[in-house]
Design an enzyme around this catalytic site. Structure first.
Site, PDB file in Angstrom:
ATOM      1  NE  ARG A  38      -4.228  -1.520   0.129  1.00 44.67           N
ATOM      2  CZ  ARG A  38      -4.325  -2.630  -0.605  1.00 44.67           C
ATOM      3  NH1 ARG A  38      -3.358  -2.988  -1.417  1.00 44.67           N
ATOM      4  NH2 ARG A  38      -5.414  -3.371  -0.547  1.00 44.67           N
TER       5      ARG A  38
ATOM      6  CD  GLU B 110      -2.763   2.728  -5.665  1.00 43.70           C
ATOM      7  OE1 GLU B 110      -3.741   1.985  -5.865  1.00 43.70           O
ATOM      8  OE2 GLU B 110      -1.737   2.345  -5.096  1.00 43.70           O
TER       9      GLU B 110
ATOM     10  CG  HIS C  78      -3.017  -1.393  -6.780  1.00 43.72           C
ATOM     11  ND1 HIS C  78      -3.406  -0.669  -5.676  1.00 43.72           N
ATOM     12  CD2 HIS C  78      -3.074  -2.699  -6.390  1.00 43.72           C
ATOM     13  CE1 HIS C  78      -3.693  -1.488  -4.676  1.00 43.72           C
ATOM     14  NE2 HIS C  78      -3.491  -2.737  -5.092  1.00 43.72           N
TER      15      HIS C  78
HETATM   16  N1  LIG Z   1      -0.186  -4.710  -4.842  1.00 44.63           N
HETATM   17  C1  LIG Z   1      -1.249  -5.475  -4.782  1.00 44.63           C
HETATM   18  O1  LIG Z   1      -2.013  -5.567  -5.721  1.00 44.63           O
HETATM   19  C2  LIG Z   1      -1.514  -6.264  -3.537  1.00 44.63           C
HETATM   20  C3  LIG Z   1      -2.020  -7.566  -3.667  1.00 44.63           C
HETATM   21  C4  LIG Z   1      -2.262  -8.290  -2.515  1.00 44.63           C
HETATM   22  C5  LIG Z   1      -2.011  -7.729  -1.277  1.00 44.63           C
HETATM   23  N2  LIG Z   1      -1.532  -6.472  -1.187  1.00 44.63           N
HETATM   24  C6  LIG Z   1      -1.247  -5.886   0.131  1.00 44.63           C
HETATM   25  O2  LIG Z   1      -0.346  -6.746   0.798  1.00 44.63           O
HETATM   26  C7  LIG Z   1      -0.722  -6.830   2.153  1.00 44.63           C
HETATM   27  C8  LIG Z   1      -0.177  -8.102   2.763  1.00 44.63           C
HETATM   28  O3  LIG Z   1      -0.899  -9.225   2.304  1.00 44.63           O
HETATM   29  P1  LIG Z   1      -0.674 -10.667   2.959  1.00 44.63           P
HETATM   30  O4  LIG Z   1      -1.686 -11.575   2.385  1.00 44.63           O
HETATM   31  O5  LIG Z   1       0.767 -11.054   2.900  1.00 44.63           O
HETATM   32  O6  LIG Z   1      -1.049 -10.326   4.478  1.00 44.63           O
HETATM   33  P2  LIG Z   1      -0.654 -11.119   5.789  1.00 44.63           P
HETATM   34  O7  LIG Z   1      -1.632 -10.685   6.821  1.00 44.63           O
HETATM   35  O8  LIG Z   1      -0.518 -12.574   5.501  1.00 44.63           O
HETATM   36  O9  LIG Z   1       0.800 -10.564   6.138  1.00 44.63           O
HETATM   37  C9  LIG Z   1       1.042  -9.329   6.704  1.00 44.63           C
HETATM   38  C10 LIG Z   1       2.190  -9.464   7.689  1.00 44.63           C
HETATM   39  O10 LIG Z   1       2.503  -8.152   8.170  1.00 44.63           O
HETATM   40  C11 LIG Z   1       2.836  -8.262   9.545  1.00 44.63           C
HETATM   41  N3  LIG Z   1       2.601  -6.975  10.203  1.00 44.63           N
HETATM   42  C12 LIG Z   1       1.418  -6.317  10.355  1.00 44.63           C
HETATM   43  N4  LIG Z   1       1.623  -5.153  11.005  1.00 44.63           N
HETATM   44  C13 LIG Z   1       2.949  -5.075  11.259  1.00 44.63           C
HETATM   45  C14 LIG Z   1       3.770  -4.103  11.887  1.00 44.63           C
HETATM   46  N5  LIG Z   1       3.257  -2.980  12.395  1.00 44.63           N
HETATM   47  N6  LIG Z   1       5.093  -4.348  11.976  1.00 44.63           N
HETATM   48  C15 LIG Z   1       5.614  -5.502  11.484  1.00 44.63           C
HETATM   49  N7  LIG Z   1       4.892  -6.446  10.868  1.00 44.63           N
HETATM   50  C16 LIG Z   1       3.569  -6.235  10.754  1.00 44.63           C
HETATM   51  C17 LIG Z   1       1.941  -9.367  10.098  1.00 44.63           C
HETATM   52  O11 LIG Z   1       2.546  -9.946  11.254  1.00 44.63           O
HETATM   53  C18 LIG Z   1       1.836 -10.315   8.912  1.00 44.63           C
HETATM   54  O12 LIG Z   1       2.764 -11.382   9.028  1.00 44.63           O
HETATM   55  C19 LIG Z   1      -2.238  -6.706   2.131  1.00 44.63           C
HETATM   56  O13 LIG Z   1      -2.751  -6.216   3.346  1.00 44.63           O
HETATM   57  C20 LIG Z   1      -2.488  -5.739   0.988  1.00 44.63           C
HETATM   58  O14 LIG Z   1      -2.556  -4.426   1.478  1.00 44.63           O
HETATM   59  C21 LIG Z   1      -1.281  -5.724  -2.300  1.00 44.63           C
HETATM   60  O1  LIG Z   2      -5.438  -5.982  -1.412  1.00 43.66           O
HETATM   61  C1  LIG Z   2      -5.515  -6.529  -2.505  1.00 43.66           C
HETATM   62  O2  LIG Z   2      -6.046  -7.624  -2.685  1.00 43.66           O
HETATM   63  C2  LIG Z   2      -4.926  -5.865  -3.720  1.00 43.66           C
HETATM   64  O3  LIG Z   2      -4.338  -4.668  -3.423  1.00 43.66           O
HETATM   65  C3  LIG Z   2      -5.916  -5.721  -4.831  1.00 43.66           C
HETATM   66  O4  LIG Z   2      -6.769  -4.670  -4.549  1.00 43.66           O
END
Ligand SMILES: NC(=O)c1ccc[n+]([C@@H]2O[C@H](COP(=O)([O-])OP(=O)(O)OC[C@H]3O[C@@H](n4cnc5c(N)ncnc54)[C@H](O)[C@@H]3O)[C@@H](O)[C@H]2O)c1
Ligand SMILES: O=C(O)[C@H](O)CO
Length: 319
Positions: free
Chosen positions: A237, A266, A285
């Site tokens: 993000r 965005e 994105h």
């Molecule tokens: N670019 C994209 O299109 C896209 C796609 C998918 C996900 N994402 C983003 O990626 C993020 C992560 O997805 P995920 O499935 O791996 O999530 P997840 O919940 O499996 O992993 C997130 C990790 O971050 C850690 N965390 C949270 N707060 C923290 C902090 N303050 N300090 C240290 N560590 C911390 C948690 O312990 C966890 O292990 C989503 O929340 C989303 O915003 C973006």
């Molecule tokens: O959080 C997610 O799944 C990605 O950013 C797509 O919006």
């Protein structure tokens, strides 16, 4: 009586048909200034909402007195006030796991493209400017064998770390909410303090959720701690980063480059300098944006929604 569902994202016909078989469906392919008032009016009568990329704030949701579930086609839930939804007893479901590997692929594409200047040099060829062999000014930096620092070692963080360690022989450092012994055992990853990760990594890769704790976590101080040759990657993000501080660090050579899939605003503001900088690879994105994965996410979101409306527990409930 059939439950009323409001869909606010383009959905494939078979998935719409599944919803229509059980529910009354109001369908908006997308929300923009032209249909926002109609969307707000339709929310009032909805029992379930399904969509993505629209901030659903209190003002929109307060009048939705019969709302039971919101099913977002995303894993990120920062566009929702989760405490408010909990107080209202509105279920929130998301789409984890199914997008993990695709998003990790995108993040690795950013790592490779930034390090090896893939976009810049492909444009150089397209422009017909490849008239002699490339010189030092067009060289990139290695990815294999380097150190990657993962900010976040959740589902996507682990998938990126696996690619880095097993595919590219990289050392892995990480900062995470908790230790992850399995990545330490399988990949030799080491959990370290944030400042040590920043100072010790050739690539710093953000895969954290956006929360009150992570918002603007990467600022001027943090970029100053990074190695001058380091590359910053953000695949989660934009608001986790102080974008002005990132721009300054890139312009002043505090860091070497950046690969960014996400931004503070965005779509990008027209005056945002980031996509125009030679040492930046900027994507719109697209972390999870493949045909297969977006379909699977939408399918999972439909499953979650229908389960919630039937009074069952959705498989992917947030909180
Ligand atoms: N670019 C994209 O299109 C896209 C796609 C998918 C996900 N994402 C983003 O990626 C993020 C992560 O997805 P995920 O499935 O791996 O999530 P997840 O919940 O499996 O992993 C997130 C990790 O971050 C850690 N965390 C949270 N707060 C923290 C902090 N303050 N300090 C240290 N560590 C911390 C948690 O312990 C966890 O292990 C989503 O929340 C989303 O915003 C973006
Ligand atoms: O959080 C997610 O799944 C990605 O950013 C797509 O919006």
């Amino acid at each position: 009586m059939k439950k009323h569902v409001l869909v606010y994202k383009k959905l494939a016909e078979p998935l719409l048909a599944r919803l229509r078989a059980e529910c009354e469906v109001t369908y908006f392919e997308s929300i923009d200034a032209g249909n926002r008032a109609a969307f707000a009016a339709a929310i009032r009568g909805a029992h379930g909402l399904l969509g993505a990329s629209v901030r659903l704030d209190r003002e929109l949701l307060d009048p939705a007195l019969g709302l039971h579930i919101i099913s977002t086609i995303s894993v990120g839930v920062d566009q929702f006030d989760v405490d408010y939804l909990r107080e209202r007893g509105i279920l929130l479901a998301n789409t984890p796991d199914v997008l993990t590997e695709t998003t990790a692929d995108t993040i690795f594409a950013l790592i490779l493209a930034s390090a090896r200047r893939v976009v810049e040099l492909a444009e150089f060829v397209k422009a017909g400017r490849w008239t002699r062999s490339v010189g030092e000014s067009q060289y990139g930096v290695n990815v294999h064998g380097k150190t990657i620092g993962m900010l976040g070692m959740g589902r996507i963080g682990r998938a990126v770390a696996r690619r880095a360690a097993l595919g590219f022989g990289m050392q892995v450092l990480y900062v995470n909410g908790e230790a992850v012994p399995e990545v330490e055992a399988a990949l030799g990853a080491r959990q370290v303090a944030l400042d040590d990760l920043l100072a010790g990594s050739d690539f710093v890769c953000v895969v954290l959720p956006l929360t009150a704790q992570t918002e603007r976590m990467m600022g001027r101080r943090e970029f100053a701690l990074m190695r001058p040759g380091a590359i910053f990657i953000n695949g989660s993000r934009g608001r986790i980063v102080d974008e002005a501080a990132l721009i300054e660090a890139l312009q002043q050579g505090t860091i070497h480059g950046a690969g960014l899939d996400v931004f503070e605003r965005e779509p990008l503001a027209p005056d945002n300098p980031l996509p125009h900088m030679a040492n930046v690879v900027a994507l719109p994105h697209i972390g999870s944006a493949t045909h297969e994965t977006r379909y699977a996410m939408a399918q999972q979101a439909v499953d979650n929604l229908l389960a919630g409306l039937r009074g069952e527990r959705p498989r992917h409930l947030v909180g």
